[in-house]
Design a protein around this motif. Structure first.
Motif, PDB file in Angstrom:
ATOM      1  N   HIS A 143       0.877  -1.319  -0.187  1.00 37.18           N
ATOM      2  CA  HIS A 143      -0.045  -0.017   0.110  1.00 37.18           C
ATOM      3  C   HIS A 143       0.676   0.987  -0.049  1.00 37.18           C
ATOM      4  O   HIS A 143       2.130   1.192   0.365  1.00 37.18           O
ATOM      5  CB  HIS A 143      -0.954   0.057   1.258  1.00 37.18           C
ATOM      6  CG  HIS A 143      -0.316  -0.016   2.465  1.00 37.18           C
ATOM      7  ND1 HIS A 143      -0.062  -1.196   3.112  1.00 37.18           N
ATOM      8  CD2 HIS A 143       0.123   0.984   3.538  1.00 37.18           C
ATOM      9  CE1 HIS A 143       0.552  -1.064   4.326  1.00 37.18           C
ATOM     10  NE2 HIS A 143       0.805   0.195   4.428  1.00 37.18           N
ATOM     11  N   VAL A 145       0.802   5.459   1.308  1.00 33.40           N
ATOM     12  CA  VAL A 145      -0.034   6.260   2.212  1.00 33.40           C
ATOM     13  C   VAL A 145       0.414   7.727   1.868  1.00 33.40           C
ATOM     14  O   VAL A 145       1.370   8.116   1.466  1.00 33.40           O
ATOM     15  CB  VAL A 145       0.252   6.241   3.779  1.00 33.40           C
ATOM     16  CG1 VAL A 145      -0.656   7.293   4.527  1.00 33.40           C
ATOM     17  CG2 VAL A 145      -0.332   4.826   4.241  1.00 33.40           C
ATOM     18  N   HIS A 197       4.369   6.982   3.004  1.00 30.90           N
ATOM     19  CA  HIS A 197       5.557   5.864   2.865  1.00 30.90           C
ATOM     20  C   HIS A 197       4.699   4.989   1.982  1.00 30.90           C
ATOM     21  O   HIS A 197       3.670   5.114   1.397  1.00 30.90           O
ATOM     22  CB  HIS A 197       5.508   4.966   4.272  1.00 30.90           C
ATOM     23  CG  HIS A 197       4.222   4.582   4.857  1.00 30.90           C
ATOM     24  ND1 HIS A 197       3.421   5.022   5.603  1.00 30.90           N
ATOM     25  CD2 HIS A 197       3.765   3.218   4.547  1.00 30.90           C
ATOM     26  CE1 HIS A 197       2.438   4.336   5.953  1.00 30.90           C
ATOM     27  NE2 HIS A 197       2.755   3.222   5.501  1.00 30.90           N
ATOM     28  N   ALA A 199       4.675   0.695   1.457  1.00 32.19           N
ATOM     29  CA  ALA A 199       4.640  -0.483   2.219  1.00 32.19           C
ATOM     30  C   ALA A 199       4.772  -1.660   1.155  1.00 32.19           C
ATOM     31  O   ALA A 199       4.331  -1.724   0.082  1.00 32.19           O
ATOM     32  CB  ALA A 199       3.494  -0.801   2.953  1.00 32.19           C
ATOM     33  N   TYR A 238       8.854   0.034  10.048  1.00 35.41           N
ATOM     34  CA  TYR A 238       9.255   1.088   9.303  1.00 35.41           C
ATOM     35  C   TYR A 238      10.684   1.459   9.378  1.00 35.41           C
ATOM     36  O   TYR A 238      11.072   1.407  10.225  1.00 35.41           O
ATOM     37  CB  TYR A 238       8.480   2.311   9.592  1.00 35.41           C
ATOM     38  CG  TYR A 238       6.944   2.123   9.511  1.00 35.41           C
ATOM     39  CD1 TYR A 238       6.300   2.671   8.231  1.00 35.41           C
ATOM     40  CD2 TYR A 238       6.002   1.634  10.144  1.00 35.41           C
ATOM     41  CE1 TYR A 238       4.478   2.740   8.129  1.00 35.41           C
ATOM     42  CE2 TYR A 238       4.514   1.366  10.086  1.00 35.41           C
ATOM     43  CZ  TYR A 238       4.032   1.979   8.995  1.00 35.41           C
ATOM     44  OH  TYR A 238       2.748   1.781   8.878  1.00 35.41           O
ATOM     45  N   GLU A 248       8.075   0.391   4.437  1.00 41.28           N
ATOM     46  CA  GLU A 248       7.557  -0.594   5.391  1.00 41.28           C
ATOM     47  C   GLU A 248       7.652  -1.964   4.866  1.00 41.28           C
ATOM     48  O   GLU A 248       7.199  -2.043   3.759  1.00 41.28           O
ATOM     49  CB  GLU A 248       6.174  -0.014   5.447  1.00 41.28           C
ATOM     50  CG  GLU A 248       5.322  -0.823   6.574  1.00 41.28           C
ATOM     51  CD  GLU A 248       3.821  -0.588   7.016  1.00 41.28           C
ATOM     52  OE1 GLU A 248       3.433   0.379   5.990  1.00 41.28           O
ATOM     53  OE2 GLU A 248       3.207  -1.267   7.556  1.00 41.28           O
TER      54      GLU A 248
HETATM   55 FE   LIG Z   1       1.568   1.488   6.338  1.00 39.83          FE
END
Ligand SMILES: [Fe+2]
Length: 302
Positions: A143, A145, A197, A199, A238, A248
């Protein structure tokens, strides 16, 4: 019929020290170099069929170049293009065959905050490699963000123009959106328009912890974790890359049953962010990079 994107497949990052970022993402993070062209270095995730997962290039300033989303068909690409246009977004390039690495057919646009996004179908599939259940190697992007000064408007754009569905809210502060069975592929928080971030999925909690051990031994400092979030129920660790991108390793992200899922509004608390409480043990945790508007906004990417 409205169309929806099917996944987040790649991210393009521009960095000041390209060699250090390539070294981090390959030797430390576990991605594989697959191509280099016109100053762009393409890195693939072992577990993914997508031709690449991270694209890096050198730049005088760190910035995010673009995000790549996948679509199921050319017909969906055309519907998505119409939806994005109808939502008032600025088109960078209308639907066409791509002559860039990975090929495919797609279009590019700026989202309302100015992030360059591409929607692609028919990218040249790579053969994924077997990744063991405990191997600390990224399987794919899990994902992204984003921060947004108008996070509710941006959330509405990703739902209406690109077909993302609401999974959960954390208060009215953080929204989790899905585009397939995974609980979230995109989450949005208030703040200056920027990437918070990216991931990467690893196969298990064991892989996550082995990754923590391997990265720590290599001198890569843990920034937050290990822990387990509540929205999505995924584990987290992280880290910062040499150029200051936050990345992450995550595992066990919840799958959603589309026909029965009801969004929850979670009350923000340390326990909601970190169910185990372990992410608060390490002093000086710095979960995210300092906040400033992304230098890549409204820049037409390579
Ligand atoms: Fe995350």
């Amino acid at each position: 019929m409205p169309a929806a994107v099917t996944d987040i497949v790649h991210v393009g990052l521009a960095v000041v020290d390209l060699a250090a970022e390539v070294e981090f993402f390959t030797a430390r993070w576990g991605l594989q170099p697959v191509h280099e062209h016109d100053g762009c270095v393409y890195l693939a995730a072992a577990g993914s069929t997508h031709p690449y997962t991270v694209r890096l290039r050198a730049s005088a300033q760190r910035m995010t170049d673009l995000f790549g989303l996948s679509a199921a068909s050319r017909a969906d690409v055309h519907v998505l293009h119409a939806q994005v246009e109808a939502a008032g977004a600025r088109i960078i390039q209308p639907p066409a065959p791509s002559d860039r690495f990975g090929g495919g057919y797609g279009f590019r646009f700026f989202d309302p905050d100015g992030h360059a996004v591409e929607v692609l179908t028919e990218a040249t599939a790579r053969t994924p490699q077997p990744v063991g259940d405990t191997d600390p190697i990224p399987l794919r992007i899990s994902h992204m963000v984003l921060h947004s000064p108008q996070h509710k408007q941006l959330e509405r754009f990703y739902r209406e123009a690109l077909g993302f569905r609401l999974s959960d809210w954390l208060g009215d502060f953080m929204v989790f959106l899905r585009c397939n069975r995974a609980h979230h592929r995109l989450a949005i928080l208030p703040g200056p328009p920027a990437l918070n971030h990216v991931a990467f999925d690893v196969a298990s909690v064991d892989a996550l912890m082995r990754g923590l051990g391997r990265l720590s031994a290599a001198g890569v400092e843990l920034q937050w974790g290990p822990g387990r979030h509540t929205a999505g129920n995924n584990t987290f660790t992280y880290y910062s890359t040499p150029n200051g991108n936050t990345v992450e390793y995550t595992s066990d992200l919840e799958d959603v049953d589309e026909s029965t899922w009801q969004p929850t509004v979670y009350t923000p608390s340390p326990e909601t962010m970190d169910q185990w409480g372990t992410g608060r043990i390490i002093p000086g945790n710095r979960p995210h990079a300092e906040l400033a508007a992304d230098k890549g906004l409204w820049q037409v990417p390579a």
